[in-house]
Design a protein around this motif. Structure first.
Motif, PDB file in Angstrom:
ATOM      1  N   ARG A   1      49.627  51.438  43.826  1.00  0.00           N
ATOM      2  CA  ARG A   1      48.738  50.378  43.042  1.00  0.00           C
ATOM      3  C   ARG A   1      48.279  51.439  41.370  1.00  0.00           C
ATOM      4  O   ARG A   1      47.417  51.664  41.075  1.00  0.00           O
ATOM      5  CB  ARG A   1      48.046  49.879  43.471  1.00  0.00           C
ATOM      6  CG  ARG A   1      47.799  48.580  43.432  1.00  0.00           C
ATOM      7  CD  ARG A   1      47.096  47.586  44.583  1.00  0.00           C
ATOM      8  NE  ARG A   1      46.461  46.618  43.720  1.00  0.00           N
ATOM      9  CZ  ARG A   1      44.932  46.707  44.735  1.00  0.00           C
ATOM     10  NH1 ARG A   1      44.702  46.944  45.186  1.00  0.00           N
ATOM     11  NH2 ARG A   1      44.300  45.004  43.528  1.00  0.00           N
ATOM     12  N   GLU A   2      48.892  49.852  40.687  1.00  0.00           N
ATOM     13  CA  GLU A   2      48.371  50.310  39.385  1.00  0.00           C
ATOM     14  C   GLU A   2      47.349  50.063  39.315  1.00  0.00           C
ATOM     15  O   GLU A   2      47.418  48.859  39.694  1.00  0.00           O
ATOM     16  CB  GLU A   2      48.987  50.034  38.594  1.00  0.00           C
ATOM     17  CG  GLU A   2      50.946  50.938  37.842  1.00  0.00           C
ATOM     18  CD  GLU A   2      51.445  50.481  36.590  1.00  0.00           C
ATOM     19  OE1 GLU A   2      50.927  49.181  36.454  1.00  0.00           O
ATOM     20  OE2 GLU A   2      52.024  51.589  36.124  1.00  0.00           O
ATOM     21  N   VAL A   3      46.187  50.247  38.257  1.00  0.00           N
ATOM     22  CA  VAL A   3      44.962  49.403  37.914  1.00  0.00           C
ATOM     23  C   VAL A   3      44.615  48.449  36.766  1.00  0.00           C
ATOM     24  O   VAL A   3      45.597  49.185  36.117  1.00  0.00           O
ATOM     25  CB  VAL A   3      43.748  50.269  38.046  1.00  0.00           C
ATOM     26  CG1 VAL A   3      42.096  49.951  37.757  1.00  0.00           C
ATOM     27  CG2 VAL A   3      43.388  50.841  39.018  1.00  0.00           C
TER      28      VAL A   3
ATOM     29  N   HIS B   1      43.124  47.175  33.264  1.00  0.00           N
ATOM     30  CA  HIS B   1      42.012  46.742  33.158  1.00  0.00           C
ATOM     31  C   HIS B   1      42.014  45.756  31.725  1.00  0.00           C
ATOM     32  O   HIS B   1      42.735  45.499  31.581  1.00  0.00           O
ATOM     33  CB  HIS B   1      41.252  48.303  32.455  1.00  0.00           C
ATOM     34  CG  HIS B   1      41.405  49.800  33.252  1.00  0.00           C
ATOM     35  ND1 HIS B   1      40.283  49.714  33.518  1.00  0.00           N
ATOM     36  CD2 HIS B   1      42.273  49.949  33.724  1.00  0.00           C
ATOM     37  CE1 HIS B   1      40.237  50.753  34.669  1.00  0.00           C
ATOM     38  NE2 HIS B   1      41.918  51.093  34.304  1.00  0.00           N
TER      39      HIS B   1
ATOM     40  N   THR C   1      43.856  41.545  36.798  1.00  0.00           N
ATOM     41  CA  THR C   1      42.545  42.297  36.559  1.00  0.00           C
ATOM     42  C   THR C   1      41.891  42.477  37.767  1.00  0.00           C
ATOM     43  O   THR C   1      41.756  42.305  38.499  1.00  0.00           O
ATOM     44  CB  THR C   1      41.587  42.012  35.592  1.00  0.00           C
ATOM     45  OG1 THR C   1      42.115  41.641  34.591  1.00  0.00           O
ATOM     46  CG2 THR C   1      40.622  43.040  35.725  1.00  0.00           C
ATOM     47  N   ASN C   2      42.549  43.792  38.141  1.00  0.00           N
ATOM     48  CA  ASN C   2      41.601  44.716  39.404  1.00  0.00           C
ATOM     49  C   ASN C   2      40.836  45.647  39.393  1.00  0.00           C
ATOM     50  O   ASN C   2      39.920  46.802  40.427  1.00  0.00           O
ATOM     51  CB  ASN C   2      42.427  44.596  40.721  1.00  0.00           C
ATOM     52  CG  ASN C   2      43.789  45.660  40.338  1.00  0.00           C
ATOM     53  OD1 ASN C   2      43.497  46.822  39.052  1.00  0.00           O
ATOM     54  ND2 ASN C   2      44.798  46.146  40.298  1.00  0.00           N
ATOM     55  N   CYS C   3      39.858  45.828  38.440  1.00  0.00           N
ATOM     56  CA  CYS C   3      38.748  47.054  37.735  1.00  0.00           C
ATOM     57  C   CYS C   3      37.517  46.279  38.702  1.00  0.00           C
ATOM     58  O   CYS C   3      37.467  45.564  37.416  1.00  0.00           O
ATOM     59  CB  CYS C   3      38.953  47.492  36.583  1.00  0.00           C
ATOM     60  SG  CYS C   3      37.707  48.740  36.268  1.00  0.00           S
ATOM     61  N   ARG C   4      36.935  46.584  38.974  1.00  0.00           N
ATOM     62  CA  ARG C   4      36.610  46.361  40.053  1.00  0.00           C
ATOM     63  C   ARG C   4      34.604  45.959  38.422  1.00  0.00           C
ATOM     64  O   ARG C   4      33.838  45.947  38.285  1.00  0.00           O
ATOM     65  CB  ARG C   4      34.699  46.833  40.378  1.00  0.00           C
ATOM     66  CG  ARG C   4      36.281  46.657  41.707  1.00  0.00           C
ATOM     67  CD  ARG C   4      35.639  46.320  43.235  1.00  0.00           C
ATOM     68  NE  ARG C   4      36.496  46.530  44.037  1.00  0.00           N
ATOM     69  CZ  ARG C   4      36.015  47.107  45.556  1.00  0.00           C
ATOM     70  NH1 ARG C   4      34.948  47.495  46.322  1.00  0.00           N
ATOM     71  NH2 ARG C   4      36.469  46.231  46.470  1.00  0.00           N
TER      72      ARG C   4
END
Length: 55
Positions: A4-6, A8, A41-44
């Motif tokens: 899965r691609e992150v 940002h 966006t999925n970068c926490r």
């Protein structure tokens, strides 16, 4: 299983060199990053910094 691609959030991009820097501090050289216009966006870390900065 596919990796899965992150995604940002971009803080800045050098128009001279093409280097992109994310909110969480990762720096990608030209040609090593993609621009997504309609991706969540999925970068926490990026999300936490965005919230803290009130963006």
């Amino acid at each position: 299983m596919m990796a899965r691609e992150v995604v940002h959030l971009e803080r800045s991009r050098s128009w001279f060199s093409g280097t992109a820097t994310t909110l969480c501090g990762i720096t990608y050289p030209r040609g090593k990053h993609k621009t997504f216009w309609f991706a969540s966006t999925n970068c926490r870390a990026c999300l936490a910094i965005q919230k803290a900065e009130g963006r």
